[in-house]
Design a protein around this motif. Structure first.
Motif, PDB file in Angstrom:
ATOM      1  N   LYS A 195       1.086  19.455  -5.514  1.00 51.94           N
ATOM      2  CA  LYS A 195       1.916  18.359  -6.010  1.00 51.94           C
ATOM      3  C   LYS A 195       1.647  17.118  -5.179  1.00 51.94           C
ATOM      4  CE  LYS A 195       5.719  21.147  -7.737  1.00 51.94           C
ATOM      5  NZ  LYS A 195       7.159  21.377  -7.689  1.00 51.94           N
ATOM      6  N   TYR A 196       1.621  15.980  -5.860  1.00 51.36           N
ATOM      7  CA  TYR A 196       1.383  14.719  -5.183  1.00 51.36           C
ATOM      8  C   TYR A 196       2.704  13.985  -4.981  1.00 51.36           C
ATOM      9  CZ  TYR A 196      -3.581  15.394  -5.914  1.00 51.36           C
ATOM     10  OH  TYR A 196      -4.854  15.886  -5.883  1.00 51.36           O
ATOM     11  N   TYR A 197       2.886  13.476  -3.786  1.00 52.11           N
ATOM     12  CA  TYR A 197       4.067  12.699  -3.436  1.00 52.11           C
ATOM     13  C   TYR A 197       3.620  11.310  -3.009  1.00 52.11           C
ATOM     14  CZ  TYR A 197       6.193  17.324  -3.292  1.00 52.11           C
ATOM     15  OH  TYR A 197       6.629  18.570  -3.617  1.00 52.11           O
ATOM     16  N   VAL A 198       4.315  10.294  -3.516  1.00 48.07           N
ATOM     17  CA  VAL A 198       3.969   8.900  -3.229  1.00 48.07           C
ATOM     18  C   VAL A 198       5.144   8.264  -2.471  1.00 48.07           C
ATOM     19  CG1 VAL A 198       3.345   6.663  -4.230  1.00 48.07           C
ATOM     20  CG2 VAL A 198       2.575   8.776  -5.320  1.00 48.07           C
ATOM     21  N   SER A 199       4.814   7.548  -1.424  1.00 43.38           N
ATOM     22  CA  SER A 199       5.860   6.893  -0.635  1.00 43.38           C
ATOM     23  C   SER A 199       6.544   5.797  -1.442  1.00 43.38           C
ATOM     24  CB  SER A 199       5.263   6.293   0.638  1.00 43.38           C
ATOM     25  OG  SER A 199       4.357   5.252   0.316  1.00 43.38           O
ATOM     26  N   ASN A 200       7.821   5.603  -1.179  1.00 40.02           N
ATOM     27  CA  ASN A 200       8.554   4.495  -1.801  1.00 40.02           C
ATOM     28  C   ASN A 200       8.263   3.191  -1.085  1.00 40.02           C
ATOM     29  OD1 ASN A 200       9.804   6.123  -3.721  1.00 40.02           O
ATOM     30  ND2 ASN A 200      11.481   6.611  -2.332  1.00 40.02           N
ATOM     31  N   TYR A 201       8.040   3.284   0.206  1.00 38.10           N
ATOM     32  CA  TYR A 201       7.835   2.084   1.006  1.00 38.10           C
ATOM     33  C   TYR A 201       6.908   2.434   2.168  1.00 38.10           C
ATOM     34  CZ  TYR A 201       8.888  -2.253   3.403  1.00 38.10           C
ATOM     35  OH  TYR A 201       8.774  -3.482   3.997  1.00 38.10           O
ATOM     36  N   CYS A 202       5.960   1.574   2.441  1.00 37.76           N
ATOM     37  CA  CYS A 202       5.020   1.817   3.532  1.00 37.76           C
ATOM     38  C   CYS A 202       4.554   0.482   4.099  1.00 37.76           C
ATOM     39  CB  CYS A 202       3.819   2.621   3.016  1.00 37.76           C
ATOM     40  SG  CYS A 202       2.568   2.915   4.274  1.00 37.76           S
ATOM     41  N   ILE A 203       4.820   0.270   5.368  1.00 39.46           N
ATOM     42  CA  ILE A 203       4.284  -0.921   6.032  1.00 39.46           C
ATOM     43  C   ILE A 203       2.931  -0.531   6.604  1.00 39.46           C
ATOM     44  CG2 ILE A 203       4.544  -2.547   7.936  1.00 39.46           C
ATOM     45  CD1 ILE A 203       7.533  -2.210   7.680  1.00 39.46           C
ATOM     46  N   THR A 204       1.909  -1.275   6.265  1.00 39.00           N
ATOM     47  CA  THR A 204       0.574  -1.043   6.790  1.00 39.00           C
ATOM     48  C   THR A 204       0.226  -2.216   7.690  1.00 39.00           C
ATOM     49  OG1 THR A 204      -0.010   0.059   4.723  1.00 39.00           O
ATOM     50  CG2 THR A 204      -1.823  -0.577   6.180  1.00 39.00           C
ATOM     51  N   GLU A 205      -0.155  -1.901   8.916  1.00 44.22           N
ATOM     52  CA  GLU A 205      -0.511  -2.952   9.870  1.00 44.22           C
ATOM     53  C   GLU A 205      -1.965  -2.782  10.273  1.00 44.22           C
ATOM     54  OE1 GLU A 205       2.389  -4.043  12.919  1.00 44.22           O
ATOM     55  OE2 GLU A 205       3.670  -2.463  12.106  1.00 44.22           O
ATOM     56  N   PHE A 206      -2.622  -3.901  10.463  1.00 46.03           N
ATOM     57  CA  PHE A 206      -4.016  -3.914  10.880  1.00 46.03           C
ATOM     58  C   PHE A 206      -4.095  -4.553  12.263  1.00 46.03           C
ATOM     59  CE2 PHE A 206      -3.838  -3.918   6.314  1.00 46.03           C
ATOM     60  CZ  PHE A 206      -4.800  -2.995   5.951  1.00 46.03           C
ATOM     61  N   PHE A 207      -4.862  -3.930  13.143  1.00 46.18           N
ATOM     62  CA  PHE A 207      -5.024  -4.428  14.498  1.00 46.18           C
ATOM     63  C   PHE A 207      -6.504  -4.623  14.799  1.00 46.18           C
ATOM     64  CE2 PHE A 207      -1.074  -2.031  14.548  1.00 46.18           C
ATOM     65  CZ  PHE A 207      -0.226  -2.872  15.239  1.00 46.18           C
ATOM     66  N   LYS A 208      -6.778  -5.498  15.724  1.00 41.75           N
ATOM     67  CA  LYS A 208      -8.132  -5.676  16.230  1.00 41.75           C
ATOM     68  C   LYS A 208      -8.202  -4.981  17.585  1.00 41.75           C
ATOM     69  CE  LYS A 208     -11.706  -8.992  17.251  1.00 41.75           C
ATOM     70  NZ  LYS A 208     -12.160 -10.362  17.237  1.00 41.75           N
ATOM     71  N   ILE A 209      -9.197  -4.118  17.751  1.00 42.83           N
ATOM     72  CA  ILE A 209      -9.371  -3.386  18.999  1.00 42.83           C
ATOM     73  C   ILE A 209     -10.301  -4.198  19.898  1.00 42.83           C
ATOM     74  CG2 ILE A 209     -10.102  -1.222  20.055  1.00 42.83           C
ATOM     75  CD1 ILE A 209      -7.767  -0.937  18.035  1.00 42.83           C
ATOM     76  N   VAL A 210      -9.838  -4.508  21.100  1.00 47.14           N
ATOM     77  CA  VAL A 210     -10.661  -5.206  22.086  1.00 47.14           C
ATOM     78  C   VAL A 210     -10.536  -4.486  23.417  1.00 47.14           C
ATOM     79  CG1 VAL A 210     -10.516  -7.475  20.991  1.00 47.14           C
ATOM     80  CG2 VAL A 210      -8.828  -6.844  22.683  1.00 47.14           C
ATOM     81  N   ILE A 254       0.859  -1.182   0.000  1.00 45.25           N
ATOM     82  CA  ILE A 254       0.000   0.000   0.000  1.00 45.25           C
ATOM     83  C   ILE A 254       0.896   1.233   0.000  1.00 45.25           C
ATOM     84  CG2 ILE A 254      -1.715   1.300   1.332  1.00 45.25           C
ATOM     85  CD1 ILE A 254      -2.709  -1.405   2.421  1.00 45.25           C
ATOM     86  N   LYS A 255       0.562   2.232  -0.781  1.00 48.56           N
ATOM     87  CA  LYS A 255       1.353   3.457  -0.872  1.00 48.56           C
ATOM     88  C   LYS A 255       0.613   4.606  -0.200  1.00 48.56           C
ATOM     89  CE  LYS A 255       4.510   1.750  -3.697  1.00 48.56           C
ATOM     90  NZ  LYS A 255       5.913   1.712  -3.467  1.00 48.56           N
ATOM     91  N   VAL A 256       1.349   5.500   0.426  1.00 44.50           N
ATOM     92  CA  VAL A 256       0.793   6.719   1.001  1.00 44.50           C
ATOM     93  C   VAL A 256       0.965   7.823  -0.029  1.00 44.50           C
ATOM     94  CG1 VAL A 256       1.010   8.437   2.836  1.00 44.50           C
ATOM     95  CG2 VAL A 256       1.320   6.026   3.360  1.00 44.50           C
ATOM     96  N   VAL A 257      -0.113   8.588  -0.271  1.00 43.15           N
ATOM     97  CA  VAL A 257      -0.067   9.705  -1.215  1.00 43.15           C
ATOM     98  C   VAL A 257      -0.377  10.982  -0.439  1.00 43.15           C
ATOM     99  CG1 VAL A 257      -1.061  10.707  -3.305  1.00 43.15           C
ATOM    100  CG2 VAL A 257      -0.834   8.215  -3.107  1.00 43.15           C
ATOM    101  N   ILE A 258       0.491  11.991  -0.606  1.00 39.47           N
ATOM    102  CA  ILE A 258       0.314  13.273   0.084  1.00 39.47           C
ATOM    103  C   ILE A 258       0.254  14.374  -0.965  1.00 39.47           C
ATOM    104  CG2 ILE A 258       1.374  14.927   1.664  1.00 39.47           C
ATOM    105  CD1 ILE A 258       2.735  12.579   3.042  1.00 39.47           C
ATOM    106  N   ASN A 259      -0.696  15.301  -0.797  1.00 43.83           N
ATOM    107  CA  ASN A 259      -0.816  16.455  -1.673  1.00 43.83           C
ATOM    108  C   ASN A 259      -0.292  17.669  -0.910  1.00 43.83           C
ATOM    109  OD1 ASN A 259      -1.575  18.702  -3.142  1.00 43.83           O
ATOM    110  ND2 ASN A 259      -3.613  17.936  -3.617  1.00 43.83           N
TER     111      ASN A 259
END
Length: 179
Positions: free
Chosen positions: A15-30, A6-11
């Motif tokens: 101008k739009y900037y796209v990340s070269n590398y992005c770790i995306t983590e998913f958690f379960k909230i309890v 998954i890439k992060v895009v920032i405006n």
């Protein structure tokens, strides 16, 4: 669950900037009362877990095994097998403390996991420490393996690990927070 596709895009200024590398983590909230701090796996964020700091853990581990745990960068293993010892044979998230960031109550977590990967990005390991605000989500953290690639010494990273240093936001929802 962790993904690195998954890439992060920032405006910024049109101008739009796209990340070269992005770790995306998913958690379960309890929100579940627990007796022991290691009853949850590392995919869970549970603010009702008992608190257990990194320094408390490492002090006890060193007393028992006469070395730092496999969680510490200084002991990272180059092998492909796990160096975790029973009963902590799987990655876990521990609640370390509660603090306040601006007007928000935040909960500091740290992950217990071995290194397995001796070089390169360790997306399997994921985030080492993070700050969670129930109304917002994760607002800060640290990926120690990333800092080791930037040339920061293992001694400095170990110091940051033991004192649970994390990168904190300067604002939340465009409102400055005092650090």
């Amino acid at each position: 669950m962790k993904r690195n596709d998954i890439k992060v895009v920032i405006n910024r200024d049109g101008k739009y900037y796209v990340s070269n590398y992005c770790i995306t983590e998913f958690f379960k909230i309890v929100n579940q009362e627990l007796i022991f701090p290691n009853e949850m796996g590392n995919v869970f964020i549970n603010i009702k877990s008992p608190t257990y700091s990194v320094s408390e853990y490492e002090t006890k581990y060193k007393h028992i095994y006469n070395e730092y745990s496999p969680n510490a960068l200084l002991t990272k293993s180059a092998s492909g097998s796990s160096s975790l010892k029973q009963p902590l044979e799987r990655p876990l998230n521990f609640l370390s403390s509660k603090l306040y960031v601006g007007n928000y109550t935040a909960y500091k977590f740290w992950q217990f996991s071995d290194w397995r990967i001796a070089d390169g990005t360790n997306s399997r390991r994921g985030i080492d420490r993070f700050l969670y605000v129930p109304e917002i989500g994760i607002i800060g953290g640290s990926f120690d393996f990333w800092f080791s690639q930037l040339g920061i010494s293992t001694n400095e990273i170990m110091k940051n690990y033991l004192s649970e240093v994390i990168i904190l936001p300067i604002s939340i929802n465009k409102i400055n927070v005092n650090q």
